[in-house]
Design a protein around this motif. Structure first.
Motif, PDB file in Angstrom:
ATOM      1  N   VAL A  36       0.856  -1.173   0.044  1.00 14.34           N
ATOM      2  CA  VAL A  36       0.007  -0.001   0.055  1.00 14.34           C
ATOM      3  C   VAL A  36       0.950   1.099   0.046  1.00 14.34           C
ATOM      4  CG1 VAL A  36      -1.889   1.441   1.394  1.00 14.34           C
ATOM      5  CG2 VAL A  36      -1.762  -1.177   1.502  1.00 14.34           C
ATOM      6  N   ALA A  38       0.903   4.394   1.137  1.00  9.92           N
ATOM      7  CA  ALA A  38       0.020   5.397   1.894  1.00  9.92           C
ATOM      8  C   ALA A  38       0.160   6.983   1.697  1.00  9.92           C
ATOM      9  CB  ALA A  38       0.323   5.263   3.446  1.00  9.92           C
ATOM     10  N   SER A  58     -11.296   8.440   4.343  1.00  7.71           N
ATOM     11  CA  SER A  58     -10.593   7.594   5.268  1.00  7.71           C
ATOM     12  C   SER A  58      -9.583   6.517   4.318  1.00  7.71           C
ATOM     13  CB  SER A  58     -11.770   6.435   5.722  1.00  7.71           C
ATOM     14  OG  SER A  58     -11.372   5.446   6.286  1.00  7.71           O
ATOM     15  N   SER A  63      -3.304   9.798   9.004  1.00  7.10           N
ATOM     16  CA  SER A  63      -2.629   9.370  10.101  1.00  7.10           C
ATOM     17  C   SER A  63      -1.433   8.954   9.910  1.00  7.10           C
ATOM     18  CB  SER A  63      -3.289   8.179  10.796  1.00  7.10           C
ATOM     19  OG  SER A  63      -4.677   8.524  11.179  1.00  7.10           O
ATOM     20  N   GLN A 108      -4.931   9.279  18.617  1.00 10.94           N
ATOM     21  CA  GLN A 108      -6.305   8.919  18.581  1.00 10.94           C
ATOM     22  C   GLN A 108      -6.695   7.866  19.913  1.00 10.94           C
ATOM     23  OE1 GLN A 108      -7.030   7.195  14.656  1.00 10.94           O
ATOM     24  NE2 GLN A 108      -8.339   8.776  13.954  1.00 10.94           N
TER      25      GLN A 108
HETATM   26  N1  LIG Z   1       0.594  -0.259   9.355  1.00  7.37           N
HETATM   27  C1  LIG Z   1       0.110  -0.514   8.178  1.00  7.37           C
HETATM   28  N2  LIG Z   1       0.215  -1.604   7.520  1.00  7.37           N
HETATM   29  C2  LIG Z   1      -0.546  -1.852   6.325  1.00  7.37           C
HETATM   30  N3  LIG Z   1      -1.172  -0.633   5.781  1.00  7.37           N
HETATM   31  C3  LIG Z   1      -1.253   0.217   6.706  1.00  7.37           C
HETATM   32  C4  LIG Z   1      -0.808   0.450   7.900  1.00  7.37           C
HETATM   33  N4  LIG Z   1      -1.033   1.867   8.221  1.00  7.37           N
HETATM   34  C5  LIG Z   1      -1.836   2.384   7.107  1.00  7.37           C
HETATM   35  N5  LIG Z   1      -1.925   1.531   6.315  1.00  7.37           N
HETATM   36  C6  LIG Z   1      -2.838   1.707   4.935  1.00  7.37           C
HETATM   37  O1  LIG Z   1      -2.075   3.016   4.690  1.00  7.37           O
HETATM   38  C7  LIG Z   1      -3.211   3.717   3.928  1.00  7.37           C
HETATM   39  C8  LIG Z   1      -3.277   5.075   4.643  1.00  7.37           C
HETATM   40  O2  LIG Z   1      -3.770   4.760   5.995  1.00  7.37           O
HETATM   41  P1  LIG Z   1      -4.154   6.006   7.147  1.00  7.37           P
HETATM   42  O3  LIG Z   1      -4.338   5.576   8.323  1.00  7.37           O
HETATM   43  O4  LIG Z   1      -2.981   6.915   7.068  1.00  7.37           O
HETATM   44  O5  LIG Z   1      -5.237   6.660   6.321  1.00  7.37           O
HETATM   45  P2  LIG Z   1      -6.142   7.762   7.419  1.00  7.37           P
HETATM   46  O6  LIG Z   1      -6.381   8.823   6.143  1.00  7.37           O
HETATM   47  O7  LIG Z   1      -5.637   8.324   8.483  1.00  7.37           O
HETATM   48  O8  LIG Z   1      -7.634   6.809   7.462  1.00  7.37           O
HETATM   49  P3  LIG Z   1      -8.854   7.166   8.541  1.00  7.37           P
HETATM   50  O9  LIG Z   1      -9.324   8.441   8.176  1.00  7.37           O
HETATM   51  O10 LIG Z   1      -9.623   5.958   8.474  1.00  7.37           O
HETATM   52  O11 LIG Z   1      -7.976   7.099  10.078  1.00  7.37           O
HETATM   53  C9  LIG Z   1      -4.407   2.739   4.159  1.00  7.37           C
HETATM   54  O12 LIG Z   1      -4.605   2.264   2.908  1.00  7.37           O
HETATM   55  C10 LIG Z   1      -4.088   1.961   5.280  1.00  7.37           C
HETATM   56  O13 LIG Z   1      -4.953   0.824   5.294  1.00  7.37           O
END
Ligand SMILES: Nc1ncnc2c1ncn2[C@@H]1O[C@H](COP(=O)(O)OP(=O)(O)OP(=O)(O)O)[C@@H](O)[C@H]1O
Length: 313
Positions: A36, A38, A58, A63, A108
């Motif tokens: 992924v 991110a 999301s 994060s 969080q």
């Molecule tokens: N430790 C991890 N291992 C694998 N994939 C991850 C990990 N952390 C985040 N991801 C993936 O990275 C991408 C971004 O995640 P992130 O949590 O940063 O998004 P977000 O915008 O904060 O989401 P939310 O609003 O739901 O908290 C997503 O596809 C998530 O599934």
């Protein structure tokens, strides 16, 4: 409201020095089919005195961005600098010291220590800074007062509601002269009045010279920021100090990184074009991820909130 948080003691010198810089930051998780992306090349500078909100559907990387900014995670490539110091190559000890000296972080999950009272939890970072227990207690008590829970100073986390615990966690992040405050949905467990009060405290802290990075899903919370950046599929697709509209964002092409990759996985699909968010590719939660923009748009037209910079002071 005059307490230690806005007193000269707690102030960071007001200026426009970068408190946080992200330069070409990529972050990949997993391998092969589970890979992924991110974040896919994020550049961001947050200066002293500035509060920047991060919004996006999301899974868009909010994060991840905050964790990298706080030195809790490491970029796959690119650089993160706090107060001009690059985090890459620092020893764990040096990194921990830099984090402790420069950063306040509202997680969080609140990470309060159950065996310590509210005031002891808030004192802890200041005692680690090396100030006397008496001074740390005085500052902690003032910080608790600032978020409206001074009377709970001697309670243990388990004897407080979720919202009260959250306020204690915020007081802990804001106590002392932190040059950079990172907050991931800090108002999640709070009723709307208390949430606004907490944001007012964060805003005051930035006005006193700290830099703030605030992840939020709520437009009215982003309205406290000087600037809002919007992430989609690990990219900054908009960065604005004026109210964005769905039309302006959907009309703008999504930048594609130099390697042409689109990021995403089956669970978090990459968008295929400017209208992908409306087509349902935006949020794992089933939302199109643009509710925030609808709110901005409406508030801009009605003039009630005054938009991004008019609604707060
Ligand atoms: N430790 C991890 N291992 C694998 N994939 C991850 C990990 N952390 C985040 N991801 C993936 O990275 C991408 C971004 O995640 P992130 O949590 O940063 O998004 P977000 O915008 O904060 O989401 P939310 O609003 O739901 O908290 C997503 O596809 C998530 O599934």
């Amino acid at each position: 409201m005059t307490t230690a948080l806005t007193s000269p003691d707690a102030q960071v010198e007001v200026g426009r020095a970068p408190a946080l810089e992200l330069r070409g930051v990529h972050r990949e998780h997993g391998r092969g089919a589970n890979r992924v992306q991110a974040l896919r090349g994020v550049d961001l500078t947050v200066c002293a005195g500035e509060l920047v909100a991060v919004m996006g559907p999301s899974g868009s990387g909010k994060s991840t961005l905050l964790a990298l900014a706080g030195g809790l995670d490491t970029p796959t490539s690119g650089e993160v600098l706090i107060a001009g110091a690059t985090l890459s190559g620092q020893s764990p000890k040096a990194l921990a010291a830099l984090r402790r000296r420069s950063l306040g972080y509202v997680f969080q999950n609140l990470n309060l220590i159950p065996a310590l009272t509210a005031v002891e939890n808030v004192m802890l970072p200041r005692e680690l800074d090396g100030i006397s227990a008496r001074a740390a207690r005085r500052e902690a008590q003032a910080a608790l007062g600032e978020v409206g829970v001074a009377d709970l100073a001697d309670r243990f986390p388990d004897d407080m509601s979720g919202g009260q615990q959250q306020r204690v966690a915020i007081a802990r992040a804001l106590v002392g002269p932190r040059g950079l405050v990172l907050a991931d949905e800090p108002t999640g467990a709070l009723d709307s009045n208390t949430g606004e009060a907490v944001l007012r405290v964060l805003r005051a802290r930035c006005d006193a010279g700290s830099a703030g990075l605030l992840v939020t899903h709520e437009a009215r919370h982003a309205a406290w920021a000087d600037r809002v950046i919007f992430l989609r599929d690990g990219l900054v697709v908009d960065s604005t100090g004026t109210p964005a509209t769905p039309e302006s964002l959907l009309g703008a092409p999504v930048p594609v990184p130099a390697d042409g990759s689109r990021g995403g996985t089956a669970a978090n699909p990459a968008s295929d074009g400017p209208n992908a968010a409306r087509d349902g590719a935006g949020g794992a939660d089933g939302s199109d991820g643009f509710d925030e923009f609808d709110e901005f748009h409406e508030s801009g037209e009605s003039g009630e909130s005054g938009g991004f910079d008019g609604g707060r002071r």
